[in-house]
Write an enzyme that holds these catalytic residues in place. Sequence first.
Site, PDB file in Angstrom:
ATOM      1  N   HIS A   1       0.850  -1.196   0.000  1.00 37.81           N
ATOM      2  CA  HIS A   1       0.000   0.000   0.000  1.00 37.81           C
ATOM      3  C   HIS A   1       0.885   1.245   0.000  1.00 37.81           C
ATOM      4  O   HIS A   1       1.968   1.248   0.589  1.00 37.81           O
ATOM      5  CB  HIS A   1      -0.869  -0.024   1.260  1.00 37.81           C
TER       6      HIS A   1
ATOM      7  N   SER B   1      -8.866 -15.179  -0.486  1.00 39.33           N
ATOM      8  CA  SER B   1      -9.010 -13.753  -0.698  1.00 39.33           C
ATOM      9  C   SER B   1     -10.423 -13.422  -1.155  1.00 39.33           C
ATOM     10  O   SER B   1     -11.108 -14.264  -1.731  1.00 39.33           O
ATOM     11  CB  SER B   1      -7.987 -13.306  -1.752  1.00 39.33           C
TER      12      SER B   1
HETATM   13  C1  LIG Z   1      -6.723   0.003   2.943  1.00 38.93           C
HETATM   14  C2  LIG Z   1      -5.331  -0.400   3.110  1.00 38.93           C
HETATM   15  C3  LIG Z   1      -4.440   0.385   3.856  1.00 38.93           C
HETATM   16  C4  LIG Z   1      -4.810   1.724   4.402  1.00 38.93           C
HETATM   17  O1  LIG Z   1      -5.774   1.626   5.361  1.00 38.93           O
HETATM   18  P1  LIG Z   1      -6.675   2.913   5.701  1.00 38.93           P
HETATM   19  O2  LIG Z   1      -7.472   2.396   6.846  1.00 38.93           O
HETATM   20  O3  LIG Z   1      -7.454   3.203   4.480  1.00 38.93           O
HETATM   21  O4  LIG Z   1      -5.740   3.997   6.064  1.00 38.93           O
HETATM   22  C5  LIG Z   1      -3.168  -0.083   4.059  1.00 38.93           C
HETATM   23  N1  LIG Z   1      -2.775  -1.257   3.544  1.00 38.93           N
HETATM   24  C6  LIG Z   1      -3.592  -2.033   2.810  1.00 38.93           C
HETATM   25  C7  LIG Z   1      -3.082  -3.321   2.285  1.00 38.93           C
HETATM   26  C8  LIG Z   1      -4.899  -1.626   2.564  1.00 38.93           C
HETATM   27  O5  LIG Z   1      -5.693  -2.397   1.825  1.00 38.93           O
END
Ligand SMILES: *Cc1c(COP(=O)(O)O)cnc(C)c1O
Length: 403
Positions: free
Chosen positions: A131, A337
């Site tokens: 992410h 998944s």
């Molecule tokens: C959604 C997501 C995030 C970020 O999370 P938020 O709650 O939107 O800040 C981080 N890592 C992954 C893999 C995600 O899917």
Amino acid sequence: MAVTSVAGVINEAPQPVDVRFARKLEEFRSARSNHLGYPYNLDFAAGASGQFAGFLVNNLGDPYAGSHYATETCDLEREVVDWFMRLWECQDPDQYWGSVGASGTEGNIWGLYLAREALPDGIVLYSQDAHYSIPKGARILRMDSRCVASRPNGELDLAAFATTVESLKGRPIIATLNCGTTVKGAHDDIEAVIDVLRRSGYDRARRFVHVDGALNAMVLPFDAAAPSNIKPSFEIEVDSVSASGHKMVGTPMPCGVIVTLKRHVNRVSSAVSYLRTNDTTLMGSRNGHAVLALWERINRHGRAGFTKDVVECLARARRLHEALVAEGVWSLLNPHSITVVFPEPSHALVKKYQLACHQYLAHAVVMPNVTDRLLDNFLSDYIRWWRLSDVRSAEHIIQEART
Ligand SMILES: *Cc1c(COP(=O)(O)O)cnc(C)c1O
């Protein structure tokens, strides 16, 4: 003409605020029913936690210490965190620390910060499918970082990881791993990564492993068929795990949970007398309403409720994937998944189903609110588009997305 008084506007036909809110409510209701693209569980009841809306609920500072501000939910926060500690297999919760934060992103940034304070010379390794909050966190914290290749299905390429580890010649490593990647819903082999580190001479004092479980750290523990090497578990010597609260748990506001070893937090805590607490969280003021919502969800829905949800979502994701494949559409569904990937359709469909798109690919995240009926509607729209679209160009799109 409206009559006004010091108490405010009175006798005025509908307040603009009410009109605008009514319009917003309409927008929200119709947007909710077609939502398919973002990994949010919209299937939560408004709940009794809403009755606290008239209070400023602020969990200032460390959840284990509290503050003098009395309208707080630190006691419930500790119960929420304890629930996650058990879910993520902390054998002795006393050895661990956790908190409810603003989001999965906050959990990732805090994990990176704890890692940096543990290993000031460490380098952050993250996969190509990580992410964006991971490289962003590393930049904010001015941590040296390196992106490691992932496989076409989105999971970390172990051979590339091992090569990178070798090239670092013993420099401390901060590995951030995925339990459910954002785009492809892939799971990194956490056990194998720790094994590579161990075999390269990295003991626990020279490695820090953070698991970004924003998406699936609330999914895999409820999938009895998920193998232990990809599950978020402190049994396999990870240092921190974070998850979003508004994804599979389901809350009316963004929030997140992080759990880590207490010794990592002790390293950074410093007492702030103004707060009457330790300064162990990124945010000073913290959302106590999110704690109320999370606490209500886990206590009302419980492990049995989430298990039922996860089993159903996995089955519906498979059905969607198989229906696409039967039509000759290229589609990816990683094992265990709930994220089904397919070529990005027309803009009209992207808008209608609120699809998240990335490099010519789109995905549906089959959360509990994604009913069979919604999937059927989507499938019929998508397949109609697919049949009319230029197949050669679709192949081109897929080819491009794969490279
Ligand atoms: C959604 C997501 C995030 C970020 O999370 P938020 O709650 O939107 O800040 C981080 N890592 C992954 C893999 C995600 O899917």
